[in-house]
Structures are given as structure tokens and as C-alpha cells.
Design an enzyme around this catalytic site. Sequence first.
Site, PDB file in Angstrom:
ATOM      1  N   GLU A  38       0.860  -1.167   0.000  1.00 38.46           N
ATOM      2  CA  GLU A  38       0.000   0.000   0.000  1.00 38.46           C
ATOM      3  C   GLU A  38       0.910   1.234   0.000  1.00 38.46           C
ATOM      4  O   GLU A  38       1.811   1.319   0.834  1.00 38.46           O
ATOM      5  CB  GLU A  38      -0.873  -0.019   1.254  1.00 38.46           C
ATOM      6  CG  GLU A  38      -1.986   0.980   1.166  1.00 38.46           C
ATOM      7  CD  GLU A  38      -2.876   0.994   2.408  1.00 38.46           C
ATOM      8  OE1 GLU A  38      -2.834   0.045   3.201  1.00 38.46           O
ATOM      9  OE2 GLU A  38      -3.597   1.995   2.557  1.00 38.46           O
ATOM     10  N   ARG A 281       5.168 -13.696   9.199  1.00 34.96           N
ATOM     11  CA  ARG A 281       5.811 -12.422   8.935  1.00 34.96           C
ATOM     12  C   ARG A 281       7.176 -12.378   9.588  1.00 34.96           C
ATOM     13  O   ARG A 281       7.477 -13.149  10.493  1.00 34.96           O
ATOM     14  CB  ARG A 281       4.941 -11.233   9.333  1.00 34.96           C
ATOM     15  CG  ARG A 281       4.509 -11.136  10.754  1.00 34.96           C
ATOM     16  CD  ARG A 281       3.814  -9.780  11.049  1.00 34.96           C
ATOM     17  NE  ARG A 281       2.813  -9.386  10.077  1.00 34.96           N
ATOM     18  CZ  ARG A 281       2.777  -8.189   9.464  1.00 34.96           C
ATOM     19  NH1 ARG A 281       3.665  -7.267   9.716  1.00 34.96           N
ATOM     20  NH2 ARG A 281       1.841  -7.894   8.604  1.00 34.96           N
ATOM     21  N   LYS A 291       4.060   0.531  10.027  1.00 35.24           N
ATOM     22  CA  LYS A 291       4.215   1.796   9.320  1.00 35.24           C
ATOM     23  C   LYS A 291       3.693   2.962  10.156  1.00 35.24           C
ATOM     24  O   LYS A 291       4.241   4.053  10.110  1.00 35.24           O
ATOM     25  CB  LYS A 291       3.467   1.741   7.986  1.00 35.24           C
ATOM     26  CG  LYS A 291       4.326   1.133   6.878  1.00 35.24           C
ATOM     27  CD  LYS A 291       3.679   1.281   5.514  1.00 35.24           C
ATOM     28  CE  LYS A 291       2.857   0.076   5.189  1.00 35.24           C
ATOM     29  NZ  LYS A 291       2.481  -0.063   3.791  1.00 35.24           N
TER      30      LYS A 291
END
Length: 573
Positions: A38, A281, A291
Site C-alpha cells: 500500500e 511475517r 508503518k
Amino acid sequence: MDASRESDTSRHFLRQWIEEDHAAGRTGGTVVTRFPPEPNGYIHIGHAKAVCVDFGMAKLFGGECHLRLDDTNPAKESDEYAENIKNDIRWLGWQWSGAGDGVEPGFYNASNMFDTMYQIAENLIKAGQAYCCNLTQDEWKEYRGVPEKPGRPSPSRDTDPERNLRIFREMRDGKYADGEWCLRAKIDMASPNIHFRDPVIYRIRHVSHYHLGDKWCIYPMYDFAHPIEDALEGVTHSMCTLEFEVHRPLYDWVVDRMDEQGLLVVRNGVKIRPQQREFARLNITWTVMSKRLLLQLVTEGHVAGWDDPRMPTVCGMRRRGFTPGAIREFCDRVGVTKVESESDPALLEWCVREELNRTALRRMAVLDPVKLLIENFEGTRDVELPNNPLDEAAGTRKVPFSKEVWIDRADFMEVPEKKFFRLAPDREVRLRGACIVKCTGVDKDADGKITAIRCTWDEGSWGGNASDGRKVKGTIHWVDAATGVKAEVRLYDRLFTVPDPLQDGSDQFLKYLNPDSLKTVTAYVEPALAACAPGERFQFERTGYFVADAKDSAPGAPVFNRTVTLKDGYKPA
Ligand code: ATP
Ligand code: MG
């Protein structure tokens, strides 16, 4: 690379899964993956892991990996982020490929698929597979219930398609405020998987999109958009992190609906059904990776920007002097698994050292300088030193030497400790590549601080060995005072003082910021470094690996960032 280790990590479950599909003809001859960031921030080491998996698998099977900007959430997205993401992926050594959506090969914007997504949603409504709902968010959650007990249907669940279509079009046309209505897929309110309980697939957001402006005020939800994007691009294998595993039935549901609507890509006669699989992850200790928190560090000025060398971002690591090869090697060594774990940044630093030891040119730099006066030395001489003792092809360089040189304060002790083999009163030490000197005294200022160290040199020791064969144990580095160049050197340490900065919650992490994570010193470096190129990496002998800062370094006025120290105790398992 150690072949046994490679076979352990690279024959992971994702590889086997793709291998089987490809062999069974389900890829239509081409394995297609995608990396879908994104554009709402810079990519970090965790994304680098996903990049290596997505691009790496495509490469392994001779297929394509698309770069798709998942710009379906209008808030917080920008072209600055988009450009930097591209730059960082290329720097990591990967290039997207495939048809693309018109801008460049292999590159897609999810927002270019909004028209099709909208059409799919209308088709669902017409088929009685989606309905408009005006429960408030709290009510919607309450109706959805808990996994152990079936949820309750929305009062709008059985509205007829015509009315739903009318409301959905009104939503699109801006008749309603955010949250007033949403579109939900009609699936199963009793499913034990609550993501299957009539999930929201479109919501109203009166926010401008960074590319499409105010064209839309309704935006698709991730669970609806992602499988559509994959399917429209002909992606065969869609890999993501474990938290999406519970969303997989919904992913498949959307793909099934696209199949019914005749929207799946056909390649070489094979209908491409994208499939999603999940891997753990990458988590790293001593830092944060979300983020949102990285953005907070930047906006509140705790670091100098997204590319601050202490940040776990790809641009931060680049500015720190880490190499793309070392980052890829690290991702490889961490491997692909289904179990969450924490990785130690020491492994990444170890990978960086391994590579730089092979490739970085050696130079001398004195970070905490004190002058050494060689009282009986006359004139100037050149010392010839290898650029890299592990690589003969790197050649040699000439380093000027004269009667005043800088040495590191730590290489002198007025009252030497046991096992201190460097310079001390009446003791000898070797100046790397030059000669043996013996300390004859020190000069001090009014506070007793040493301002200079005096010595004489053994005139038979040019090159570094005593003519009478006596052993001199210590060798120290130096920089000629007459020709040495002043340089700013930034010594970086961990950004946080504890392995888990989130241990008390994400609103408490700032209290664990390391106040000593950046120390700036004025050093003297050998003249060859005056002309170094921004981004060039070196080993400063006996000190560590350093990179010429890509932004602040200028010809004649170099600025260096410490990449890693020369050694720590770490050894990979
Ligand atoms: P963050 O949670 O750090 O804000 P994100 O997951 O929202 O990141 P996206 O831009 O949506 O960021 O991520 C793009 C891709 O990178 C996704 O496929 C995601 O699964 C993957 N990814 C993100 N973080 C990690 C990580 N720590 N390890 C492995 N893959 C990751
Ligand atoms: Mg995300």
C-alpha cells in the site's frame, strides 16, 4: 553459500505448492505472483522479506512478479511513497514484469480496477449475493457476534435486489455520509469464521484519492479488492502473511463469484484461479516495524526521516550502508515458515559483515584523535597498503606519512592495564605499515587532559619490522596529520534499549528510545577518502564498516555513517 543450508530453507512449503500447481498445468504455463504494497509509507525489512518471497518464487519458476500498488484506501496514500517503493525494490535487486496496466510493464495500480470492482459488486447485488446495510458500526459488530454462536441477520439482509441496486448507486453518487450505508456480501451469518458473516465489501469514504481525485466516494474493502486484483491480473499464486489465513475462505468466495461472472483470465486454454497461501511475517527484535509507528518516529522528529540510518526501512538500511545482497541473504536465512518467530538484527548485521569483509576497501580513519609527535622523523614517506587483503585485484594505495600523525585515544594508556599491548610510556607499538615507535612522554593541558603523545621511531623499522628481530605485539592505525582529511562520522547504535519496544503497548514505545543511538564525532581520515563517492563503502581498519553518506557527503568534505562495527560475538546457528 553452504549448499545444505540452502536446500533446507529454499525448498519450503510455498515452493512445493507452486511446483505442484505448475506441474499439474494449473498456471497455464506461467507462474505469476505479485507484491502488493500500500503506498502509505516506505517499505521496511519485513516488506523486503515479502519482496524476496514474491519475486524469488516467480524467478525460480521463470514466471512473472507484478508490482501492484494496493491503493484502495484513499487516506494516507501518495506518489512520494509510490516512487520510493519502486526505487527500493529495484535497489534490492528485483524488477517487476508482465503486461502491466498501461504505465509500464509489470506495474499495476489497484485503483485502475475500480470500475470493474464496482461492476462485480452490482452483479453480486443483481444475483442476490450482496445487499446494502445501514447498521451502525457498533450494531454491525454486535449482530455479527462471536465465533461460538451464530450471528443475527441485518434487518436489510433480505431487501430485494432492485432496492439494493438503487441504494448502492446512491452511495456511489454521494447521496450518503460516511458510514451511513455499506455493501455486504450475503454469505453465512452462522459461520464459525466471523469473516464469513456477511462481510462489508464496499464502504462510503468521502476522501480524495491521490490519483482519481473525487471520482469515487465508495471504496472496496481489502478482502473484496485483493482477490479481484489477483484474478484480473492472472496471478496464480498470491502469498501473504499469516494473519490473512482466516480470510482465505472469503478470498476463494470472491474468486468463485468472478468465475460465475466469467471474469477469470484464460491463459493457454487454462482458466486461472488465483490461490492464496500464508507465511509467517518477519519480526525483528530491538525495533518497531508497523508503518504507523515508523511514521510517528518521523513526524515527531525522533529520527531524521524515513531514511534515517537507524530506521528498519529499506531506504534507512541503504543509507546505513547495508547491501542488497546481505539483506537478501538475511531473508533467505530466516527462511519461509508457518510459525511466527523473532529474528535477531545481529543476524542481518552478520550478513552485512560477511559481504563487506569480502568487498569493502580498507582505509584508515581515526575517530577519537590525539596527536602523536615522532620527534626524530624527518620528511615525508609513502606507505603502500593493500586495498583489500582478501582480494588482490583490489590493488594497493599509497598513504603519506610524516612526523605528526593522529592516533585513537583508546590506543594509548598512561597506566596500561594488564593485556594492553598498544602504546604506553616507554613501550613500543607498530604504526600499521609504517614503523615502530616508542613513547617518550605526553603533553597535557591545565585539566590534565593529554594533548599530544611524544615518541621516537626505530629508524631500522621502516615497513613495520624491527631489524634486530625483536617482537612488537601491538599494531595500531594512524592518519598523517599534514594530509589527513577532517570528516564527520556518525556512529549509530540500536534505536531502542529493549528487545521488544512494544512490551508495554504501542503507546508506550517511545520511552524505550535509546538516547545514545546516534553519536557524531569529528574524525581524521586518510587523504584517499576525500574523493570517495556518496554511497561508497569502506572498512575503517580496526574500527568497523562505514559508508559515505549519500545525502550529506561532499567532495573534500566526506560524511561517514557507521554501518556495523567490525565484530561482535554473534555466530549464526
Ligand atoms: P505494516 O503492517 O508494517 O504497516 P502492511 O502489511 O500494512 O505493513 P502493506 O503495504 O500492506 O503493509 O504490505 C505489503 C506486503 O508486505 C503484504 O503482502 C504484507 O503481507 C507484506 N508484509 C508486510 N509486513 C511484513 C513482514 N513483517 N514480514 C513479511 N511480510 C510483510
Ligand atoms: Mg496493509
